[in-house]
Design a protein around this motif. Structure first.
Motif, PDB file in Angstrom:
ATOM      1  N   LEU A  13      41.563  24.736  54.125  1.00 46.74           N
ATOM      2  CA  LEU A  13      40.067  24.621  53.688  1.00 46.74           C
ATOM      3  C   LEU A  13      39.378  23.722  54.570  1.00 46.74           C
ATOM      4  CD1 LEU A  13      40.437  24.444  49.793  1.00 46.74           C
ATOM      5  CD2 LEU A  13      39.218  26.182  51.194  1.00 46.74           C
ATOM      6  N   PHE A  14      40.054  22.815  55.374  1.00 48.51           N
ATOM      7  CA  PHE A  14      39.340  21.822  56.409  1.00 48.51           C
ATOM      8  C   PHE A  14      39.645  22.086  57.711  1.00 48.51           C
ATOM      9  CE2 PHE A  14      39.665  20.183  52.024  1.00 48.51           C
ATOM     10  CZ  PHE A  14      38.416  19.762  51.873  1.00 48.51           C
ATOM     11  N   GLY A  47      36.696  33.408  51.062  1.00 49.94           N
ATOM     12  CA  GLY A  47      36.183  33.393  49.661  1.00 49.94           C
ATOM     13  C   GLY A  47      35.524  34.287  49.200  1.00 49.94           C
ATOM     14  N   LEU A  48      35.167  34.227  48.118  1.00 50.39           N
ATOM     15  CA  LEU A  48      34.572  35.590  47.191  1.00 50.39           C
ATOM     16  C   LEU A  48      33.195  34.830  46.728  1.00 50.39           C
ATOM     17  CD1 LEU A  48      37.553  36.269  44.769  1.00 50.39           C
ATOM     18  CD2 LEU A  48      37.202  37.373  47.015  1.00 50.39           C
ATOM     19  N   GLY A  49      32.257  35.996  46.710  1.00 48.76           N
ATOM     20  CA  GLY A  49      30.699  35.825  46.245  1.00 48.76           C
ATOM     21  C   GLY A  49      29.918  34.957  47.179  1.00 48.76           C
ATOM     22  N   HIS A  50      28.989  34.924  46.798  1.00 48.72           N
ATOM     23  CA  HIS A  50      27.971  34.229  47.724  1.00 48.72           C
ATOM     24  C   HIS A  50      28.425  32.827  47.855  1.00 48.72           C
ATOM     25  CE1 HIS A  50      23.906  32.857  49.086  1.00 48.72           C
ATOM     26  NE2 HIS A  50      24.023  31.602  48.004  1.00 48.72           N
ATOM     27  N   HIS A  51      28.952  32.064  47.134  1.00 44.10           N
ATOM     28  CA  HIS A  51      29.675  30.613  47.482  1.00 44.10           C
ATOM     29  C   HIS A  51      30.984  30.650  47.941  1.00 44.10           C
ATOM     30  CE1 HIS A  51      26.270  28.999  44.972  1.00 44.10           C
ATOM     31  NE2 HIS A  51      26.501  29.778  44.157  1.00 44.10           N
ATOM     32  N   LYS A  52      31.560  31.799  48.325  1.00 43.46           N
ATOM     33  CA  LYS A  52      32.902  31.787  49.017  1.00 43.46           C
ATOM     34  C   LYS A  52      34.003  31.046  48.314  1.00 43.46           C
ATOM     35  CE  LYS A  52      31.736  34.079  52.819  1.00 43.46           C
ATOM     36  NZ  LYS A  52      32.457  35.133  53.154  1.00 43.46           N
ATOM     37  N   ALA A  53      33.922  31.263  47.090  1.00 41.53           N
ATOM     38  CA  ALA A  53      34.914  30.683  46.061  1.00 41.53           C
ATOM     39  C   ALA A  53      36.418  30.991  46.432  1.00 41.53           C
ATOM     40  CB  ALA A  53      34.742  31.230  44.670  1.00 41.53           C
ATOM     41  N   VAL A  54      37.079  29.808  46.632  1.00 33.07           N
ATOM     42  CA  VAL A  54      38.666  30.302  46.979  1.00 33.07           C
ATOM     43  C   VAL A  54      39.397  29.707  45.738  1.00 33.07           C
ATOM     44  CG1 VAL A  54      38.094  29.551  49.314  1.00 33.07           C
ATOM     45  CG2 VAL A  54      38.826  27.605  47.806  1.00 33.07           C
ATOM     46  N   ASP A  55      38.975  29.118  44.859  1.00 35.09           N
ATOM     47  CA  ASP A  55      39.838  28.668  43.645  1.00 35.09           C
ATOM     48  C   ASP A  55      39.448  29.097  42.061  1.00 35.09           C
ATOM     49  OD1 ASP A  55      37.721  27.170  43.725  1.00 35.09           O
ATOM     50  OD2 ASP A  55      38.575  25.285  43.543  1.00 35.09           O
ATOM     51  N   ASP A  56      40.140  28.567  41.115  1.00 36.50           N
ATOM     52  CA  ASP A  56      39.746  29.147  39.958  1.00 36.50           C
ATOM     53  C   ASP A  56      40.489  28.060  38.984  1.00 36.50           C
ATOM     54  OD1 ASP A  56      38.309  30.255  37.741  1.00 36.50           O
ATOM     55  OD2 ASP A  56      38.760  32.124  38.714  1.00 36.50           O
ATOM     56  N   VAL A  66      43.199  25.835  41.079  1.00 38.71           N
ATOM     57  CA  VAL A  66      44.281  26.612  41.791  1.00 38.71           C
ATOM     58  C   VAL A  66      43.777  27.664  42.752  1.00 38.71           C
ATOM     59  CG1 VAL A  66      46.237  27.912  41.349  1.00 38.71           C
ATOM     60  CG2 VAL A  66      46.015  26.278  39.615  1.00 38.71           C
ATOM     61  N   LEU A  67      44.361  27.646  44.008  1.00 41.44           N
ATOM     62  CA  LEU A  67      43.697  28.470  44.872  1.00 41.44           C
ATOM     63  C   LEU A  67      44.138  29.729  44.660  1.00 41.44           C
ATOM     64  CD1 LEU A  67      44.733  26.559  48.285  1.00 41.44           C
ATOM     65  CD2 LEU A  67      42.572  26.982  47.634  1.00 41.44           C
ATOM     66  N   ARG A  68      43.288  30.716  44.697  1.00 44.51           N
ATOM     67  CA  ARG A  68      43.730  32.088  44.045  1.00 44.51           C
ATOM     68  C   ARG A  68      44.602  33.056  45.122  1.00 44.51           C
ATOM     69  NH1 ARG A  68      38.823  34.683  41.324  1.00 44.51           N
ATOM     70  NH2 ARG A  68      39.582  36.308  42.037  1.00 44.51           N
ATOM     71  N   ALA A  69      45.221  33.803  44.383  1.00 43.67           N
ATOM     72  CA  ALA A  69      46.197  34.940  45.107  1.00 43.67           C
ATOM     73  C   ALA A  69      45.527  35.719  46.001  1.00 43.67           C
ATOM     74  CB  ALA A  69      47.032  35.339  44.114  1.00 43.67           C
ATOM     75  N   ASP A  70      44.413  36.305  45.546  1.00 42.82           N
ATOM     76  CA  ASP A  70      43.772  37.420  46.529  1.00 42.82           C
ATOM     77  C   ASP A  70      43.060  36.737  47.611  1.00 42.82           C
ATOM     78  OD1 ASP A  70      41.896  35.948  44.826  1.00 42.82           O
ATOM     79  OD2 ASP A  70      40.974  37.589  44.122  1.00 42.82           O
ATOM     80  N   VAL A  71      42.630  35.442  47.336  1.00 39.40           N
ATOM     81  CA  VAL A  71      41.773  35.034  48.687  1.00 39.40           C
ATOM     82  C   VAL A  71      42.978  34.591  49.628  1.00 39.40           C
ATOM     83  CG1 VAL A  71      40.667  32.772  49.445  1.00 39.40           C
ATOM     84  CG2 VAL A  71      39.993  34.118  47.194  1.00 39.40           C
ATOM     85  N   LEU A  72      43.961  33.737  49.226  1.00 41.53           N
ATOM     86  CA  LEU A  72      45.006  33.535  50.165  1.00 41.53           C
ATOM     87  C   LEU A  72      45.616  34.819  50.939  1.00 41.53           C
ATOM     88  CD1 LEU A  72      46.455  31.132  51.280  1.00 41.53           C
ATOM     89  CD2 LEU A  72      47.920  30.987  49.367  1.00 41.53           C
ATOM     90  N   LYS A  73      46.044  35.845  50.144  1.00 42.87           N
ATOM     91  CA  LYS A  73      46.493  36.971  50.711  1.00 42.87           C
ATOM     92  C   LYS A  73      45.738  37.689  51.846  1.00 42.87           C
ATOM     93  CE  LYS A  73      49.512  40.406  51.023  1.00 42.87           C
ATOM     94  NZ  LYS A  73      49.191  41.403  51.717  1.00 42.87           N
ATOM     95  N   ALA A  74      44.332  37.419  51.376  1.00 37.77           N
ATOM     96  CA  ALA A  74      43.562  38.028  52.549  1.00 37.77           C
ATOM     97  C   ALA A  74      43.484  37.155  53.847  1.00 37.77           C
ATOM     98  CB  ALA A  74      42.086  38.146  52.003  1.00 37.77           C
TER      99      ALA A  74
END
Length: 242
Positions: A13-14, A47-56, A66-74
């Motif tokens: 993330l950094f 990340g997903l959406g306008h804010h590039k979300a990576v966790d939930d 927690v870092l999302r599975a779909d984001v990490l898989k991409a």
């Protein structure tokens, strides 16, 4: 340009943290000479959406994210497009196998590694299982994320590559080789604050110097690392028994 001896991809993330200390001294010189390559991918780019979300929030409740599975898989799929599917996959985690010198040697011998640096409460467990990740830890303490651990792992591996260290014998005499801590070192001036360099080191008698260094290494290991000394004793017993 010659092929690098070792390649590493880091998902983080950094990305602005890199190369950081990996661009300094022997490790940085080896990077510039293409003895190894560093490829950093920003997880936020996937990340997903306008804010590039990576966790939930975690299922079952609890603090942290927690870092999302779909984001990490991409991000992993993108990494595989660059290096292929053969990289050994490691997740830096406090619950993983402790990174010791034997594991460092093992990893340095791999052509390529893919490292995932967690943050928050970690990553979705399904990704680790689906992608056959190994978990690796620096020790029994907690960092804010996996980036410093990834850098430490990289530095430990790169210094073992051919052509990185000037004197190959250095690798054979340092701590943890043959289950011993390294012997003490001295340099000029010969007398400092009333303390003299051990006379044997100025004798020019190489056999005596080697014997002194071995005994110092054994004594230090017995005193400071009884766990390591036990392994040394087991090794000597095994060698004696053939």
């Amino acid at each position: 340009m010659k092929e690098p001896l070792w390649q590493v991809q880091i998902l983080t993330l950094f990305p602005e943290l890199y190369p950081g200390p990996l661009d300094c001294s022997l490790i940085g010189r080896a990077l510039k000479e293409n003895l190894w390559t560093l490829d950093v991918l920003a997880l936020r780019d996937f990340g997903l959406g306008h804010h590039k979300a990576v966790d939930d929030t975690p299922y079952g409740g609890g603090a942290g994210m927690v870092l999302r599975a779909d984001v990490l898989k991409a991000a992993l799929d993108s990494a595989k497009e660059k290096f292929g599917h053969t990289s050994r996959r490691l997740y830096l985690s406090p619950r993983g196998r402790v990174l010791d010198q034997n594991l460092v040697k093992e990893l340095a011998a791999c052509p390529s590694l893919l490292l995932v640096c967690g943050r928050f409460e970690g990553v979705d467990q399904r990704v680790l299982e689906h992608e056959a990740f190994e978990e690796v830890s620096l020790g029994d303490f907690i960092l804010a994320g996996g980036d410093l651990a990834a850098m430490a792992l990289c530095e430990a591996c790169v210094r073992l590559l051919d052509g990185v260290m000037g004197n190959a014998a250095t690798k054979e005499e340092e701590s943890f080789e043959n289950f011993l801590l390294e012997y003490p070192h001295y340099t000029r001036p010969p007398l400092w604050e009333g303390l003299a360099v051990p006379e044997v080191l100025s004798s020019g008698h190489h056999a005596n110097i080697a014997a002194w260094r071995l005994e110092q290494a054994r004594a230090l290991t017995r005193e400071k690392r009884p766990d390591l000394w036990k392994k040394r004793q087991d090794k000597e017993k095994s060698e004696k028994n053939g």
